[in-house]
Enzyme design. Structure first.
Site, mmCIF file in Angstrom:
data_model
loop_
_atom_site.group_PDB
_atom_site.id
_atom_site.type_symbol
_atom_site.label_atom_id
_atom_site.label_comp_id
_atom_site.label_asym_id
_atom_site.label_seq_id
_atom_site.Cartn_x
_atom_site.Cartn_y
_atom_site.Cartn_z
ATOM 1 N N GLU A 77 0.819 -1.200 0.000
ATOM 2 C CA GLU A 77 0.000 0.000 0.000
ATOM 3 C C GLU A 77 0.863 1.265 0.000
ATOM 4 O O GLU A 77 0.619 2.185 -0.762
ATOM 5 C CB GLU A 77 -0.915 -0.044 1.237
ATOM 6 C CG GLU A 77 -1.821 1.149 1.399
ATOM 7 C CD GLU A 77 -2.989 1.131 0.426
ATOM 8 O OE1 GLU A 77 -2.991 0.269 -0.463
ATOM 9 O OE2 GLU A 77 -3.871 1.975 0.562
ATOM 10 N N ASP A 78 1.854 1.290 0.853
ATOM 11 C CA ASP A 78 2.553 2.543 1.123
ATOM 12 C C ASP A 78 3.935 2.662 0.494
ATOM 13 O O ASP A 78 4.552 3.715 0.577
ATOM 14 C CB ASP A 78 2.724 2.727 2.649
ATOM 15 C CG ASP A 78 1.389 2.663 3.371
ATOM 16 O OD1 ASP A 78 0.376 2.990 2.732
ATOM 17 O OD2 ASP A 78 1.367 2.290 4.551
#
Ligand code: MN
Length: 720
Positions: A77-78
């Site tokens: 995600e990051d």
């Protein structure tokens, strides 16, 4: 004190083989590099978060892939990490876990961005239904995804103070509504209570502080008390040669809070709650459980109704234990839970206990215990048809048995309490939609407005362009049009706002109808006085605005003399209902065939020459002919479960199935129909004359109301 990689390795090396523990370290290094430079809202380096999540899962000894998945759960995600990288480094199983968690995280972000202002104060924000759906689908694919997600949420809750207050509330609400019940349902009590207490602390700060104070104020007393009970139990079990691990502690905040609320609902004083303590006894085998129970019950008096045997009858989540509440020293009740160490493991870690790493386990990571029928069933369903609606529906009703999930025509999910109707749904969408609601389609078919919604229904509300405003019938609880307090409040408000003159006119119609139906001749002023209203207009306005209902009035109208209970049960003399003559229950009585008195009717007795006392309604015409005043005698209604017959005339447009629908209403009220006669009229109407055996005036009034709702019925009247 921040946890370190060393803490994690110490935990995992204790139960994982060396080569797998080495993979854990590798995953940590990978995550550390991926999150390099990222900082959490709390100011700590980002890697701290996945590390803590992995630690939570290592504490319950989950398999190496779950621990690695936890360490990597935020990298897709990051960070600039591609799924292919993960698969090459850690394998497909780990990649799938991480992708599963990432999907849920995206959904979570939507939820937390919800505007608080759009909440309608309902039990759960609407988005929770959607997040639950996603959780369940993910869980069906691999329950370890949910275990990581639960640990993720637990750590986020522990550090929630770093977030702005609004966000804290949204996340806490979702934690209490979705994550904590899910933990409990999966049997992971250890996560469940922590999530509950952390969310409770955010959502109900006042009450949280109140409980803190309560516990703090009694601290020294409490510690003495706990010590005393534990010592006594130790001595006794040792004497009986039972190996027992005994501990005592105050109950969790949220469970105390729930108890407070139950007390409040019963009108009891919160400060009288003393059983704030729970004791736990862990023993080796089941036989010991029961002998310890015997010991506890011989030491302290058990409180009736508080004993549960979850060993013989395990809960669905496989929880097993004996629970009892006893009256302790100083009249202080406390709870004791008794179980084996193995049962305790299941109680704390639930489904996770079944995933615990087994030494040298060959694929043992995925093995379910034979008894985990619930989880097994879920997975089996999912193999047949991945993510089917049926699967989701079953699980939802399993986890949230009191809720139904339905769809708007646009496919949005709405969550309502079980038993809610299309009207509740309409008001949930928009107040004006509720007011305008005149009909509903469920799954494309027209339905009655009192049809309870079922999981998965698609509901469409039909609105009238000409007619405006709700119907007063909707406020009649016995007709079952409305289930939610929210809808009821909005309907009441509509009627309150309506002009008084209109309410009075409406009230007059209702009162006259009710008097006619119940066959009572009484002046308006009389009614108002009888019911405690200052003036007739006040009464009518109250009726017309829905502040009171004819259903509440009926019993009072019919019985200003409250029936006294009989001195003893009346003898069963066949068709005779319980009538007391001059306060005596055993007199031979019969009900007048001329006027069919009904329990609650004002009545008078007439002494006959051969058949004891005949009971008439006070208004019965035949009494006028019985001139011998001395043969009149005071009678009153006793308490009986035997039926009272009443004659009812139903005028309706003749149609197929009319009688069937009428009898459906009656049988749902559990009343017998003693006689039916139909008279057909010209112009297509029919009058059905029935004699129904009700249990009294309240039920009769309700039945009349419900009969009026039957399709094609024009008028319903009590005729005798
Ligand atoms: Mn996370």
């Amino acid at each position: 004190m921040a946890a370190t990689l060393a803490d994690l390795l110490e935990k995992t090396e204790a139960y994982l083989p060396t080569e797998k523990a080495a993979r854990v370290e590798e995953a940590y290094r990978f995550a550390e590099q991926a999150h390099d430079g990222q900082v959490r809202k709390s100011g700590s380096p980002y890697i701290q978060h996945p590390l803590e999540v992995a630690l939570l899962l290592a504490e319950i000894r989950l398999d190496s892939h779950t621990i690695i998945g936890a360490l990597l759960h935020d990298v897709l995600e990051d960070c600039p990490v591609a799924p292919g990288d993960l698969e090459r480094r850690f394998g497909l199983d780990v990649l799938k876990l991480v992708e599963g968690v990432t999907k849920l995280t995206k959904l979570e972000d939507q939820t937390t961005q919800t505007d608080l202002g759009s909440w309608d104060g309902g039990k759960a924000p609407l988005l929770h239904a959607a997040s639950l759906r996603k959780m369940l689908v993910a869980m069906a694919e691999d329950v370890r995804v949910i275990l990581i997600k639960l640990a993720d949420r637990l750590h986020n809750m522990r550090t929630i103070r770093a977030l702005p207050p609004r966000k804290r509330l949204v996340i806490s609400r979702e934690t209490l509504d979705v994550y904590a019940p899910l933990s409990n349902r999966l049997g992971i009590g250890n996560f469940g209570w922590q999530l509950e207490d952390l969310a409770f602390r955010c959502l109900h700060q006042e009450q949280y502080r109140e409980i803190s104070r309560l516990l703090a104020a009694s601290r020294s007393h409490r510690e003495t008390f706990i010590h005393q009970v534990v010592q006594t139990l130790r001595k006794e079990t040792r004497g009986a040669r039972i190996k027992a691990d005994i501990s005592g502690r105050p109950k969790h905040f949220y469970s105390i809070y729930q108890k407070m609320q139950r007390y409040a609902a019963q009108g009891r004083d919160f400060h009288k709650i003393y059983d704030l303590f729970g004791f736990r006894v862990l023993v080796d085998d089941i036989a010991d459980c029961y002998s310890v129970l015997g010991t506890v019950h011989s030491l302290w008096r058990p409180i009736p109704g508080e004993f549960d045997d979850y060993i013989a009858n395990p809960r669905e989540n496989m929880y097993q234990s004996l629970h009892t509440v006893v009256m302790g020293p100083g009249s202080q009740p406390f709870e004791v839970q008794i179980r084996t160490s193995r049962m305790h493991e299941v109680a704390e870690y639930g489904v996770a206990a079944h995933f615990r790493y087994k030494e040298g386990g060959h694929g043992g990571d995925h093995r379910f215990d034979e008894q985990m029928s619930w989880m097994r069933q879920l997975l089996e369903w999912n193999q047949d048809e991945p993510g089917t609606e049926q699967f989701i529906e079953s699980v939802k009703t399993d986890i949230f048995p009191d809720q139904v999930f339905v769809y708007t025509p646009k496919g949005q999910v709405r969550e309502l309490p079980m038993g809610a109707t299309p009207i509740d749904f309409a008001y949930r969408i928009h107040t004006e939609l509720g007011h305008g609601c005149r009909g509903a389609k469920i799954n494309g078919k027209l339905v009655a407005l009192d049809r309870p919604l079922r999981n998965g229904d698609t509901v469409e509300i039909l609105v009238s362009k000409t007619e405006k405003g709700p119907s007063l019938d909707w406020l009649n609880a016995d007709l079952g049009f409305v289930k939610t307090a929210n809808a009821r409040d909005k309907i009441r408000a509509w009627f309150r706002r309506r002009a008084r003159a209109e309410n009075i006119a409406q009230g007059r119609v209702l009162l006259e109808k009710e008097l006619r139906r119940l066959h009572i001749g009484i002046a308006d002023e009389g009614v108002a006085a009888l019911l405690g209203y200052e003036s007739t207009d006040d009464l009518l306005a109250a009726l017309g605005s829905g502040a009171t209902s004819t259903l509440q009035l009926a019993p009072k109208l019919l019985a200003d003399a409250v029936p006294a209970p009989p001195l003893e049960a009346p003898p069963d003399t066949g068709a005779l209902p319980a009538v007391m003559v001059n306060g005596m229950p055993n007199m031979l009585t019969r009900l007048g065939q001329c006027c069919h008195p009904l329990a609650g009717d004002p009545i008078v007795g007439f002494v006959t020459r051969a058949r004891g006392v005949t009971v008439h309604r006070e208004s019965c015409r035949s009494l006028h002919h019985l001139t011998e005043a001395e043969r009149r005698i005071a009678v009153s209604w006793g308490v009986t479960t035997r039926p009272y017959p009443a004659k009812v005339a139903i005028e309706a447009w003749d149609r197929l199935g009319l009688l069937r629908d009428i009898t459906t209403v009656l049988s749902s009220e559990n009343v017998n129909i003693a006689a039916v006669r139909s008279t057909h009229h010209k112009r297509g109407t029919v009058v059905e004359l029935l004699t129904v055996e009700t249990n009294g005036a309240t039920q009769l009034s309700r039945i009349l109301s419900r009969l009026e709702q039957v399709k094609a019925v024009i008028r319903v009247t009590r005729t005798g």
